[in-house]
Design an enzyme around this catalytic site. Structure first.
Site, PDB file in Angstrom:
ATOM      1  N   SER A 130      29.620   1.958  -8.872  1.00 46.59           N
ATOM      2  CA  SER A 130      28.296   2.581  -8.820  1.00 46.59           C
ATOM      3  C   SER A 130      28.232   3.644  -7.730  1.00 46.59           C
ATOM      4  CB  SER A 130      27.266   1.493  -8.523  1.00 46.59           C
ATOM      5  OG  SER A 130      26.042   2.051  -8.146  1.00 46.59           O
ATOM      6  N   TYR A 155      24.221  -6.416  -3.702  1.00 40.09           N
ATOM      7  CA  TYR A 155      24.750  -5.857  -4.952  1.00 40.09           C
ATOM      8  C   TYR A 155      25.705  -4.699  -4.647  1.00 40.09           C
ATOM      9  CZ  TYR A 155      24.763  -2.411  -8.698  1.00 40.09           C
ATOM     10  OH  TYR A 155      25.156  -1.460  -9.600  1.00 40.09           O
ATOM     11  N   LYS A 159      29.998  -4.127  -5.083  1.00 42.37           N
ATOM     12  CA  LYS A 159      30.684  -2.995  -5.737  1.00 42.37           C
ATOM     13  C   LYS A 159      31.778  -2.452  -4.807  1.00 42.37           C
ATOM     14  CE  LYS A 159      28.534  -2.938  -9.640  1.00 42.37           C
ATOM     15  NZ  LYS A 159      29.248  -3.463 -10.818  1.00 42.37           N
TER      16      LYS A 159
HETATM   17  N1  UFG Z   1      11.258   4.637  -9.678  1.00 42.32           N
HETATM   18  C1  UFG Z   1       9.878   4.780  -9.715  1.00 42.32           C
HETATM   19  N2  UFG Z   1       9.164   3.831 -10.364  1.00 42.32           N
HETATM   20  C2  UFG Z   1       9.729   2.745 -10.958  1.00 42.32           C
HETATM   21  C3  UFG Z   1      11.143   2.608 -10.918  1.00 42.32           C
HETATM   22  C4  UFG Z   1      11.869   3.578 -10.252  1.00 42.32           C
HETATM   23  O1  UFG Z   1       9.326   5.750  -9.191  1.00 42.32           O
HETATM   24  O2  UFG Z   1       9.018   1.908 -11.502  1.00 42.32           O
HETATM   25  C5  UFG Z   1      12.051   5.687  -9.018  1.00 42.32           C
HETATM   26  C6  UFG Z   1      12.841   5.141  -7.838  1.00 42.32           C
HETATM   27  O3  UFG Z   1      12.059   5.133  -6.683  1.00 42.32           O
HETATM   28  C7  UFG Z   1      13.989   6.142  -7.804  1.00 42.32           C
HETATM   29  C8  UFG Z   1      14.189   6.548  -9.256  1.00 42.32           C
HETATM   30  O4  UFG Z   1      12.985   6.183  -9.916  1.00 42.32           O
HETATM   31  O5  UFG Z   1      13.625   7.257  -7.073  1.00 42.32           O
HETATM   32  C9  UFG Z   1      15.340   5.818  -9.939  1.00 42.32           C
HETATM   33  O6  UFG Z   1      15.180   4.438  -9.736  1.00 42.32           O
HETATM   34  P1  UFG Z   1      16.032   3.344 -10.508  1.00 42.32           P
HETATM   35  O7  UFG Z   1      15.567   2.003 -10.038  1.00 42.32           O
HETATM   36  O8  UFG Z   1      15.980   3.602 -11.978  1.00 42.32           O
HETATM   37  O9  UFG Z   1      17.509   3.655 -10.048  1.00 42.32           O
HETATM   38  P2  UFG Z   1      18.114   3.712  -8.570  1.00 42.32           P
HETATM   39  O10 UFG Z   1      18.530   5.124  -8.341  1.00 42.32           O
HETATM   40  O11 UFG Z   1      17.260   3.081  -7.572  1.00 42.32           O
HETATM   41  O12 UFG Z   1      19.316   2.697  -8.732  1.00 42.32           O
HETATM   42  C10 UFG Z   1      20.358   2.967  -9.582  1.00 42.32           C
HETATM   43  C11 UFG Z   1      20.877   1.685 -10.208  1.00 42.32           C
HETATM   44  C12 UFG Z   1      21.482   0.814  -9.184  1.00 42.32           C
HETATM   45  C13 UFG Z   1      22.456   1.574  -8.331  1.00 42.32           C
HETATM   46  C14 UFG Z   1      21.825   2.821  -7.771  1.00 42.32           C
HETATM   47  C15 UFG Z   1      22.844   3.670  -7.061  1.00 42.32           C
HETATM   48  O13 UFG Z   1      19.839   0.989 -10.854  1.00 42.32           O
HETATM   49  O14 UFG Z   1      22.175  -0.228  -9.843  1.00 42.32           O
HETATM   50  O15 UFG Z   1      21.311   3.605  -8.830  1.00 42.32           O
HETATM   51  O16 UFG Z   1      22.290   4.813  -6.541  1.00 42.32           O
HETATM   52  F1  UFG Z   1      22.863   0.824  -7.293  1.00 42.32           F
END
Ligand code: UFG
Length: 358
Positions: A130, A155, A159
């Site tokens: 990841s 998590y 990785k």
């Molecule tokens: N977000 C919102 N509202 C939500 C969910 C997410 O605004 O309800 C935003 C988050 O704050 C973030 C973006 O959308 O800015 C993406 O969020 P995600 O949860 O979809 O993804 P992340 O980038 O946080 O995490 C992903 C994977 C993880 C991994 C990570 C590595 O889900 O498994 O990328 O950067 F570890």
């Protein structure tokens, strides 16, 4: 003819990414064995895989890769040419609350796979890593050479540790590393590739497989689609005061089918003897940063609907921005992301509609 086909074990192959990868492997002419304990999914996607490929005979082993004798038995039952290891827990928040659960599951299952691979004459191992390993950095986009940052959750730590384990195992066993270690002749060679995914989203164009989160989704796109269908009342956009053009976080959203194709390219590289080192790393993303707000707006536009959303405080642990430099994967794997963000967001919505029977 069939006897000459290479066989790929896909651990966690009934899940979101695993099911898309299984489809692409079969379509590329590989035999696939799926092993999954169904701890975070049901058979919906595996049934979808069978429909898409028209193959009713894909071997499915319901098993937990943390069970070493079962993994050994799996490698005895099938001749495995390559493994793609997905079987792992992946919820960032849960991993903070339950670190032992995460370390146990994610490390033991991978160790068992590597042990069995090594004991059965060696294997090509593709590890599902990841972009989380890069953490927060100002030097964007990140290349594979960008330093890894200390993990912000268990998590992410698993990785990093699994990447390190793979490096050590390749070093100890690989027949074509820098040097062959003493005793290596007793071990099967293991070669490894880690694919570092950015943010996988979307669904297969057939709408027969896609992301199936249990409970309240943590990730952005399933939260969007569930809000649009009426399962959730309102999407919260976490933070609009980040130092980005529109104040919301920047991510690199990679279409899940494109991501799956990167796995096929990586498996072919391993099986065709094209690797330059016993262990290689590739970023799998689009190389294009997209803000949360842009993604939401695009989703509304391409699907011709209005989404109920509001701005909310920042989510703990979120980084401001990350996107990939994909030149290494483009060059070495001969792969690049092709599907447009518009098509990907349409596919995510079609999958949600399919789930709702619409
Ligand atoms: N977000 C919102 N509202 C939500 C969910 C997410 O605004 O309800 C935003 C988050 O704050 C973030 C973006 O959308 O800015 C993406 O969020 P995600 O949860 O979809 O993804 P992340 O980038 O946080 O995490 C992903 C994977 C993880 C991994 C990570 C590595 O889900 O498994 O990328 O950067 F570890």
């Amino acid at each position: 003819m069939n006897q000459t086909k290479k066989r790929v074990l896909v651990s966690g192959g009934a899940g979101y990414i695993g099911s898309h990868v299984t489809v692409e492997l079969i379509e590329a002419g590989y035999d696939v064995v799926v092993a999954d304990n169904l701890s975070n999914c049901d058979m919906t996607c595996f049934e979808g895989v069978k429909k898409i490929t028209g193959r009713d005979d894909i071997p499915f082993e319901k098993m937990d890769c943390c069970d070493a004798p079962l993994v050994e038995a799996l490698f005895s039952k099938y001749r495995i040419d390559a493994v793609i290891h997905f079987a792992a827990f992946k919820a960032v928040g849960e991993s903070v609350a339950e670190p032992i659960k995460y370390y146990k599951n994610n490390l033991i299952s991978f160790l068992n796979i590597l042990d069995a691979a090594k004991n059965h004459g060696g294997c090509n191992v593709l590890f599902s890593s990841s972009a989380t390993v890069y953490g927060e950095t100002d030097k964007l986009p990140v290349t594979e050479e960008s330093p890894r940052q200390p993990a912000m959750c268990s998590y992410g730590a698993t990785k990093q540790i699994c990447e390190d384990i793979l490096v050590d195992v390749v070093r100890a066993t690989s027949a074509y590393g820098d040097e062959i270690k003493a005793g290596a002749s007793e071990l099967g060679p293991v070669k490894g590739i880690a694919l570092r995914y950015f943010n996988p989203i979307g669904a297969h164009p057939s709408a027969l497989i896609g992301e199936l989160p249990r409970g309240v989704p943590n990730n952005l796109v399933p939260y969007i689609t569930q809000t649009a269908i009426g399962k959730r009342e309102c999407l919260s956009i976490f933070g609009n005061d980040y130092p980005t053009p529109d104040g919301t976080c920047l991510r690199d959203y990679i279409d899940v089918v494109d991501l799956a194709k990167a796995h096929v390219a990586a498996v072919a590289r391993m099986l065709d003897g094209k690797m330059k080192k016993g262990y290689e790393i590739f970023n799998v993303g689009t190389g294009k940063p997209v803000s949360v707000l842009e993604l939401v707006t695009k989703f509304e536009k391409v699907n011709n609907l209005k989404l109920n959303y509001k701005f909310a405080p920042r989510r703990a642990g979120d980084i401001t921005a990350i996107w990939a430099d994909t030149s290494l994967a483009n060059k070495e794997l001969g792969w690049k992301a092709e599907r447009s963000l518009e098509d990907t967001l349409k596919s995510a919505w079609q999958w949600e509609c399919h789930l709702a029977g619409k």
